[in-house]
Write a protein that holds these residues in place. Structure first.
Motif, PDB file in Angstrom:
ATOM      1  N   THR A 297       1.390  -0.969  -0.056  1.00  0.00           N
ATOM      2  CA  THR A 297       0.054   0.466  -0.239  1.00  0.00           C
ATOM      3  C   THR A 297       1.444   1.187  -0.320  1.00  0.00           C
ATOM      4  OG1 THR A 297      -1.419  -1.468   1.227  1.00  0.00           O
ATOM      5  CG2 THR A 297      -1.931   1.487   1.038  1.00  0.00           C
ATOM      6  N   THR A 298       1.960   1.371   0.683  1.00  0.00           N
ATOM      7  CA  THR A 298       2.809   2.442   1.004  1.00  0.00           C
ATOM      8  C   THR A 298       3.035   2.550  -0.518  1.00  0.00           C
ATOM      9  OG1 THR A 298       3.204   2.288   3.480  1.00  0.00           O
ATOM     10  CG2 THR A 298       4.631   3.414   1.753  1.00  0.00           C
ATOM     11  N   SER A 300       2.208   1.676  -3.261  1.00  0.00           N
ATOM     12  CA  SER A 300       1.442   2.651  -4.446  1.00  0.00           C
ATOM     13  C   SER A 300       1.289   3.932  -4.162  1.00  0.00           C
ATOM     14  CB  SER A 300      -0.391   1.538  -4.605  1.00  0.00           C
ATOM     15  OG  SER A 300      -0.031   0.882  -4.879  1.00  0.00           O
ATOM     16  N   LYS A 301       1.316   4.595  -3.003  1.00  0.00           N
ATOM     17  CA  LYS A 301       1.089   5.877  -2.379  1.00  0.00           C
ATOM     18  C   LYS A 301       1.790   6.632  -3.246  1.00  0.00           C
ATOM     19  CE  LYS A 301      -1.998   5.039   1.329  1.00  0.00           C
ATOM     20  NZ  LYS A 301      -1.851   4.581   3.017  1.00  0.00           N
ATOM     21  N   ARG A 302       3.335   6.032  -2.275  1.00  0.00           N
ATOM     22  CA  ARG A 302       4.783   6.822  -3.763  1.00  0.00           C
ATOM     23  C   ARG A 302       4.235   6.489  -5.103  1.00  0.00           C
ATOM     24  NH1 ARG A 302       9.076   2.948   0.315  1.00  0.00           N
ATOM     25  NH2 ARG A 302       8.857   3.959   2.022  1.00  0.00           N
ATOM     26  N   SER A 304       1.823   6.643  -7.149  1.00  0.00           N
ATOM     27  CA  SER A 304       0.731   7.465  -7.769  1.00  0.00           C
ATOM     28  C   SER A 304       0.980   9.286  -7.319  1.00  0.00           C
ATOM     29  CB  SER A 304      -0.547   7.113  -6.706  1.00  0.00           C
ATOM     30  OG  SER A 304      -0.920   6.310  -6.981  1.00  0.00           O
ATOM     31  N   GLY A 305       1.869   9.358  -6.601  1.00  0.00           N
ATOM     32  CA  GLY A 305       2.023  10.448  -5.773  1.00  0.00           C
ATOM     33  C   GLY A 305       3.239  10.599  -6.979  1.00  0.00           C
ATOM     34  N   LYS A 308       2.005  11.876  -9.886  1.00  0.00           N
ATOM     35  CA  LYS A 308       0.683  13.471  -9.917  1.00  0.00           C
ATOM     36  C   LYS A 308       2.200  14.288 -10.169  1.00  0.00           C
ATOM     37  CE  LYS A 308      -1.850  15.805  -7.453  1.00  0.00           C
ATOM     38  NZ  LYS A 308      -2.766  15.863  -5.601  1.00  0.00           N
ATOM     39  N   THR A 316      -2.563   3.755 -11.871  1.00  0.00           N
ATOM     40  CA  THR A 316      -1.705   2.610 -11.219  1.00  0.00           C
ATOM     41  C   THR A 316      -0.963   1.886 -11.175  1.00  0.00           C
ATOM     42  OG1 THR A 316      -2.921   0.944 -11.722  1.00  0.00           O
ATOM     43  CG2 THR A 316      -4.381   2.722 -10.009  1.00  0.00           C
TER      44      THR A 316
END
Length: 389
Positions: A297-298, A300-302, A304-305, A308, A316
């Motif tokens: 999960t971490t 995936s957040k990295r 996605s960030g 952006k 994804t």
């Protein structure tokens, strides 16, 4: 004694027998079996339990209580650990709380239909609306298995049998085109996400497969990568075998990945030297600076960030896998070869997921046929097709 034959959801024929309950007027005791003899034997056993003062298969189960008991009694050693944790988590967070105090024997199809509607409209745990149909259907899959088990000896039938399930929209994955992939490659260079992004965007490995790579899966001499472990997280992080035999595969390494792997190997050696005993040796290719596994999960957040900040369309990490497949199809790579790269057992998944690309390819093929057999071209004396000299 009342007797009836019925067919289970899986198509198996069973027999149900019932008699008045000797201890509860107005109620009946029932049992099922593959045939009349087995059903009667099961009924006799239940009647004997009643005579001994034992509760009839614990008929006073509350549905929430039953679901928690079912997952621990019947599924603890029957399914993969990650699947068990997923079932258990969804029972605890979504399914059991909704039916918490509903008597199991009074649970109806209508009750479950209301559950479906509620989850579609208000199912998010953060209170921000409903869940998607695919998630709700997953809840029903779990509930159906549990109630099918109960239908053998606790309830007369499975109330999931006649549900109206929400439709799932055909899945059309978001993908990057060649220019966007090229920009992603440029932007990700010399960052912590360089290597996993190269692997995902070039070879189409799943997130779990990328995070599960170990150094003994990399053959620098032959320039190959072997996929044989995956990282999963439900309530904890662990590695496991890939989801299917076909997911285990050996792939040749593109040059950008090969070079990036060599850089990462050197960097990890430097981290081990700098951190000493604080470094955790897990033999992972993709890991935190101290060697610990990366929480999926971490990660995936990295990712996605990063996307952006790079001013690229939202994507994804799994979308890179779809992008690989789409670009290979558009570049006329054989679908069977693509299936092997992605770790599919056959090409059916490609046809199901990338039908829009396949349709474009078919249209292109038909356009080629039209050009090949254009009447004007065929009448041209210089044409050397069938019948030509």
């Amino acid at each position: 004694m009342h007797t009836r034959k019925y067919e289970t959801k899986s198509g198996k024929e069973r027999v149900e027998v019932s008699v008045p309950n000797p201890t509860e007027p107005g109620k009946r005791v029932w049992a099922t079996g593959k045939g009349i003899r087995e059903a009667k034997a099961n009924l006799e056993f239940k009647l004997d339990e009643i005579k001994k003062g034992i509760s009839l298969g614990k008929t006073r189960w509350k549905t929430g209580e039953y679901l928690r008991d079912w997952i621990k009694t019947y599924k603890r050693h029957d399914i993969a650990e990650s699947t068990y944790e997923s079932y258990d988590l969804n029972i605890e967070k979504h399914i059991a709380p909704y039916f918490e105090d509903v008597p199991l024997q009074k649970l109806t199809t209508r009750d479950i239909q209301k559950f479906i509607t509620d989850k579609l409209e208000n199912g998010r745990l953060d209170g921000k609306g409903g869940l998607n149909p695919k998630t709700v259907r997953y809840f029903i899959k779990i509930l159906d298995m549990a109630l099918e088990q109960a239908a053998d000896d606790i309830i007369p039938k499975n109330p999931c049998n006649k549900l109206v399930l929400p439709e799932i929209e055909p899945y059309k994955p978001k993908v990057y085109n060649e220019e966007q992939v090229a920009k992603l490659y440029r932007m990700v260079e010399n960052t912590k996400l360089e290597l996993p992004t190269f692997i995902g965007a070039s070879l189409g490995l799943r997130r779990s497969e990328v995070l599960g790579l170990q150094w003994d899966m990399i053959n620098f001499k032959l320039k190959t990568l072997r996929v044989s472990r995956a990282v999963v997280r439900v309530t904890s992080i662990r590695t496991k075998k890939p989801k299917s035999k076909s997911s285990e595969r050996i792939l040749p390494l593109p040059q950008n990945i090969f070079l990036s792997l060599k850089v990462e190997k050197k960097k990890q050696a430097e981290n081990k030297l700098a951190l000493g005993p604080a470094y955790q040796e897990n033999n992972l290719v993709i890991c935190e600076e101290d060697g610990t596994p990366i929480n999926p999960t971490t990660f995936s957040k990295r990712f996605s960030g990063f996307i952006k900040r790079a001013d690229l369309p939202p994507m994804t990490f799994h979308g890179l896998r779809h992008s690989v497949a789409t670009l290979l199809l558009k570049n006329k790579v054989d679908p069977k070869t693509i299936a092997q790269i992605l770790g599919h057992s056959d090409t059916q998944m490609l046809f199901n997921t990338y039908s829009h690309v396949m349709n474009e390819m078919l249209e292109g093929a038909v356009a080629t046929i039209d050009q090949m057999y254009n009447p004007d071209k065929m009448l041209d004396k210089s044409w050397t097709g069938h019948g030509g000299k």
